[in-house]
Design a protein around this motif. Structure first.
Motif, PDB file in Angstrom:
ATOM      1  N   PRO A   1      60.596  13.183   4.293  1.00 14.56           N
ATOM      2  CA  PRO A   1      60.303  14.385   5.073  1.00 14.56           C
ATOM      3  C   PRO A   1      61.316  14.599   6.196  1.00 14.56           C
ATOM      4  O   PRO A   1      61.835  13.640   6.775  1.00 14.56           O
ATOM      5  CB  PRO A   1      58.899  14.110   5.626  1.00 14.56           C
ATOM      6  CG  PRO A   1      58.783  12.617   5.636  1.00 14.56           C
ATOM      7  CD  PRO A   1      59.574  12.140   4.468  1.00 14.56           C
TER       8      PRO A   1
ATOM      9  N   LEU B   1      61.862  17.129   9.711  1.00 12.05           N
ATOM     10  CA  LEU B   1      61.299  18.086  10.655  1.00 12.05           C
ATOM     11  C   LEU B   1      62.296  19.211  10.863  1.00 12.05           C
ATOM     12  O   LEU B   1      63.442  18.969  11.264  1.00 12.05           O
ATOM     13  CB  LEU B   1      61.000  17.382  11.983  1.00 12.05           C
ATOM     14  CG  LEU B   1      60.339  18.209  13.084  1.00 12.05           C
ATOM     15  CD1 LEU B   1      58.944  18.661  12.651  1.00 12.05           C
ATOM     16  CD2 LEU B   1      60.250  17.389  14.367  1.00 12.05           C
TER      17      LEU B   1
ATOM     18  N   ILE C   1      57.977  21.165   7.838  1.00 12.17           N
ATOM     19  CA  ILE C   1      58.440  19.851   7.401  1.00 12.17           C
ATOM     20  C   ILE C   1      58.927  20.005   5.964  1.00 12.17           C
ATOM     21  O   ILE C   1      58.179  20.457   5.095  1.00 12.17           O
ATOM     22  CB  ILE C   1      57.328  18.797   7.489  1.00 12.17           C
ATOM     23  CG1 ILE C   1      56.966  18.535   8.952  1.00 12.17           C
ATOM     24  CG2 ILE C   1      57.754  17.493   6.810  1.00 12.17           C
ATOM     25  CD1 ILE C   1      55.854  17.544   9.158  1.00 12.17           C
TER      26      ILE C   1
ATOM     27  N   ALA D   1      65.751  12.314  10.123  1.00  8.38           N
ATOM     28  CA  ALA D   1      64.710  13.269   9.737  1.00  8.38           C
ATOM     29  C   ALA D   1      64.744  14.530  10.600  1.00  8.38           C
ATOM     30  O   ALA D   1      63.764  15.262  10.671  1.00  8.38           O
ATOM     31  CB  ALA D   1      63.334  12.623   9.813  1.00  8.38           C
TER      32      ALA D   1
ATOM     33  N   ARG E   1      57.744   8.334   9.415  1.00  7.23           N
ATOM     34  CA  ARG E   1      59.045   9.029   9.494  1.00  7.23           C
ATOM     35  C   ARG E   1      58.948  10.272  10.371  1.00  7.23           C
ATOM     36  O   ARG E   1      59.822  10.539  11.196  1.00  7.23           O
ATOM     37  CB  ARG E   1      59.515   9.379   8.090  1.00  7.23           C
ATOM     38  CG  ARG E   1      60.897  10.037   8.042  1.00  7.23           C
ATOM     39  CD  ARG E   1      61.307  10.293   6.602  1.00  7.23           C
ATOM     40  NE  ARG E   1      62.502  11.109   6.527  1.00  7.23           N
ATOM     41  CZ  ARG E   1      63.740  10.645   6.431  1.00  7.23           C
ATOM     42  NH1 ARG E   1      63.951   9.346   6.414  1.00  7.23           N
ATOM     43  NH2 ARG E   1      64.778  11.471   6.341  1.00  7.23           N
ATOM     44  N   THR E   2      57.904  11.062  10.183  1.00  7.28           N
ATOM     45  CA  THR E   2      57.776  12.279  10.986  1.00  7.28           C
ATOM     46  C   THR E   2      57.463  11.969  12.444  1.00  7.28           C
ATOM     47  O   THR E   2      57.938  12.668  13.346  1.00  7.28           O
ATOM     48  CB  THR E   2      56.691  13.199  10.395  1.00  7.28           C
ATOM     49  OG1 THR E   2      55.474  12.454  10.218  1.00  7.28           O
ATOM     50  CG2 THR E   2      57.135  13.763   9.050  1.00  7.28           C
TER      51      THR E   2
ATOM     52  N   TRP F   1      51.222  17.245  15.257  1.00  2.97           N
ATOM     53  CA  TRP F   1      51.643  16.268  14.244  1.00  2.97           C
ATOM     54  C   TRP F   1      50.416  15.639  13.584  1.00  2.97           C
ATOM     55  O   TRP F   1      50.373  15.483  12.354  1.00  2.97           O
ATOM     56  CB  TRP F   1      52.506  15.195  14.911  1.00  2.97           C
ATOM     57  CG  TRP F   1      52.775  14.002  14.046  1.00  2.97           C
ATOM     58  CD1 TRP F   1      53.749  13.867  13.101  1.00  2.97           C
ATOM     59  CD2 TRP F   1      52.041  12.764  14.031  1.00  2.97           C
ATOM     60  NE1 TRP F   1      53.674  12.640  12.508  1.00  2.97           N
ATOM     61  CE2 TRP F   1      52.642  11.940  13.057  1.00  2.97           C
ATOM     62  CE3 TRP F   1      50.953  12.294  14.754  1.00  2.97           C
ATOM     63  CZ2 TRP F   1      52.171  10.658  12.788  1.00  2.97           C
ATOM     64  CZ3 TRP F   1      50.485  11.021  14.490  1.00  2.97           C
ATOM     65  CH2 TRP F   1      51.090  10.200  13.509  1.00  2.97           C
TER      66      TRP F   1
ATOM     67  N   THR G   1      48.945  17.991  11.159  1.00  2.00           N
ATOM     68  CA  THR G   1      49.775  18.065   9.958  1.00  2.00           C
ATOM     69  C   THR G   1      49.552  16.848   9.065  1.00  2.00           C
ATOM     70  O   THR G   1      49.497  16.962   7.838  1.00  2.00           O
ATOM     71  CB  THR G   1      51.257  18.179  10.359  1.00  2.00           C
ATOM     72  OG1 THR G   1      51.439  19.356  11.151  1.00  2.00           O
ATOM     73  CG2 THR G   1      52.154  18.254   9.131  1.00  2.00           C
TER      74      THR G   1
ATOM     75  N   VAL H   1      55.063  22.247  15.091  1.00  2.00           N
ATOM     76  CA  VAL H   1      54.929  21.190  14.088  1.00  2.00           C
ATOM     77  C   VAL H   1      53.786  21.550  13.146  1.00  2.00           C
ATOM     78  O   VAL H   1      52.612  21.500  13.536  1.00  2.00           O
ATOM     79  CB  VAL H   1      54.675  19.819  14.737  1.00  2.00           C
ATOM     80  CG1 VAL H   1      54.586  18.735  13.667  1.00  2.00           C
ATOM     81  CG2 VAL H   1      55.773  19.499  15.740  1.00  2.00           C
TER      82      VAL H   1
END
Length: 544
Positions: A150, A152, A143, A73, A120-121, A198, A201, A138
């Motif tokens: 996803p 980054l 993303i 990712a 995942r992120t 994060w 987000t 972030v």
């Protein structure tokens, strides 16, 4: 807006790559979709090293950071040119849109999809930190939602923890609403603040809106940890992760577990756990290719940090925090040591556009003049007053929060003031209402006369009824258009879109409202078809 030195058109050559199209532009350069000599597509990020030495050094740092990372990712680098006049880096290209655009188009994620996105992120971000790199940007714009999940992207603001800062003297770079509160206060960006960004987000992904809003109002809400989240699994963990107390923030792995419903996250206390790849985060599937740089420019705000305050925060936290970035809206702001971030007065954020929904509803009320001309006109005037009052109330609430920050009860207090806003809106609507009455009424009267004298319609019953109905409907439409674009009606137009956005929070609801208006127009047409005669109330009956 990208610098002139990096502006390229399709067909242009950059270091042996042919430009196919533009993927994104920003203050540090531009990102292009390119094709190499073998016909393979890639994403190329270009900066003008001659015009912006800092941007060129950031790009070089981005390359070194990404070369040290191996994660499905996190994008891989295919090529780079760091010494010439054209400084660029080439990434593998995969189709997709930014998270921000994905949520705008398809709505927020929920349930298992949200949990997988967060896992995942979070795993990608922990891998970045394990490599000794702080992303510092972030946000939903950074993303990419690829076919494999996803990714980054855009390490243009990233730096290794041992690197010297490249932010221009006295400024901290980021976007309001996605910058951790300790960074706003002056702390050095680091992994802790990356995790806060994060969490912000993920909150956007859950709700479909920036958790702290945008502009300088977002700064005060961030400092107050004022975030509203739906009552769903993981929401409490996200609230804690977005709090001001660094020691009480759960780690990303704990937030992911809560989002998946595996556990309830309680606030932590004491020392902050070290940065490690959490075993609780599920492994991610290997991608066939990584994502290109950002597809949209991010808006940036800058704050000047107070050195003493930064030293105090550094001592109290023991670990630096990191700054983030967002994709939403907001004009650049420059705040000096003598300025208070929350007190900077900025215009209220423009309401999302709902042009089709607004247009069909205005048309429905306007063509209703074919059946009840005076009532339809009064409804149009009343609607204009209401939406203008809605905008006045929103402006008053925004101004109050700009001056004092967000407080409990603000919304209720300004709702109680709605009668005053209605009264003020009524007075401000009078000039446009008079003009609309003149234009619409004049057009309807002229059309009625032309139909009655058989100049525009035959003498048959059907011809006369349809002709008179069309004349009244045209008058109603002209009155509505004049009212919408009349003198001093910009506030009314903005209020119309703001109310429409409140009534239609999703695209599906907006479509439903539009269909209701279309059905209303159809009912008017059916009534005319059945030879319904106009209702002239409150005026005396006119000849039929």
């Amino acid at each position: 807006m990208a610098m002139a030195g990096v502006a390229r058109e399709p067909g242009d050559e950059i270091g042996g790559y042919t430009v196919v199209g533009t993927l994104g532009r920003g203050g540090s350069g531009a990102v292009y979709k390119v094709r190499d000599g073998g016909g393979d597509e890639a994403a190329l990020k270009l900066v003008d090293a001659r015009a912006d030495e800092v941007a060129a050094r950031r790009l070089e740092r981005e390359v070194h950071a990404l070369q040290s990372l191996r994660h499905p990712a996190v994008p891989r680098i295919l090529d780079a040119e760091l010494d010439g006049d054209e400084t660029f880096v080439v990434f593998e290209y995969i189709p997709g849109v930014s998270l921000w655009q994905h949520v705008q188009d398809r709505g927020p994620l929920a349930g298992g999809a949200l949990g997988e996105f967060a896992a995942r992120t979070a795993s990608a971000l922990e891998a970045v930190h394990d490599a000794g790199v702080v992303h510092r940007d972030v946000t939903p714009s950074n993303i990419m939602m690829s076919p494999d999940g996803p990714v980054l992207i855009d390490f243009g603001l990233s730096h290794r923890e041992q690197d010297a800062r490249l932010t221009r003297d006295g400024l901290v770079s980021g976007t309001a609403g996605y910058v951790a509160p300790e960074v706003i206060d002056g702390a050095e960006p680091g992994p802790i603040a990356d995790r806060w960004s994060w969490a912000a987000t993920v909150a956007y992904t859950m709700t479909g809106r920036a958790p702290f809003g945008s502009g300088t109002g977002a700064i005060s809400r961030t400092l107050e940890a004022d975030v509203e989240l739906p009552d769903v699994p993981g929401a409490d963990a996200l609230r804690a992760a977005l709090g001001r107390d660094i020691g009480a923030r759960p780690l990303p792995r704990d937030v992911v577990a809560a989002l998946r419903g595996d556990t309830t996250v309680l606030p932590r206390s004491g020392e902050v756990a070290p940065t490690v790849v959490a075993p609780g985060i599920a492994a991610t599937a290997v991608m066939t290719a990584e994502a290109p740089p950002t597809d949209a420019a991010t808006d940036t705000f800058y704050t000047r940090a107070d050195d003493a305050r930064a030293d105090a925060d550094q001592t109290s936290t023991g670990t630096p925090a990191s700054a983030p970035s967002p994709p939403i809206t907001g004009e650049p702001i420059l705040m000096t040591e003598d300025e208070e971030p929350a007190s900077t007065e900025v215009p209220i954020e423009r309401a999302p556009r709902h042009r089709l929904m607004v247009a069909t509803w205005m048309t429905a009320f306007a063509v209703a003049a074919a059946l009840a001309p005076f009532v339809a006109f009064f409804v149009l005037i009343a609607g204009a007053i209401v939406v203008r009052a809605v905008q006045r109330r929103a402006q008053a609430l925004h101004s109050a929060r700009q001056r004092r920050g967000q407080r409990r009860g603000d919304a209720a207090l300004h709702t109680l003031g709605l009668p005053w806003h209605l009264l003020r809106a009524a007075g401000e609507t009078i000039p446009a209402a008079i003009l609309a009455a003149a234009v619409g009424g004049g057009a309807a009267a002229l059309g009625w006369w032309l139909v009655s004298t058989e100049r525009l319609a035959p003498a048959s019953q059907a011809g006369q009824i349809w002709g008179h109905a069309i004349a009244l409907a045209v008058g109603g439409v002209l009155a509505a258009v004049t009212l919408w674009w009349g003198p001093w009606m910009s506030t009314t137009r903005e209020g119309g879109h703001r109310l429409a956005d409140a009534l239609a929070p999703t695209r599906g609801v907006g479509v439903a409202w539009t269909l209701v208006a279309v059905a209303g127009i159809a009912v008017v047409a059916l009534a005319v078809y059945l030879f319904a005669e106009p209702w002239w109330w409150p005026a005396p009956d006119l000849p039929q």
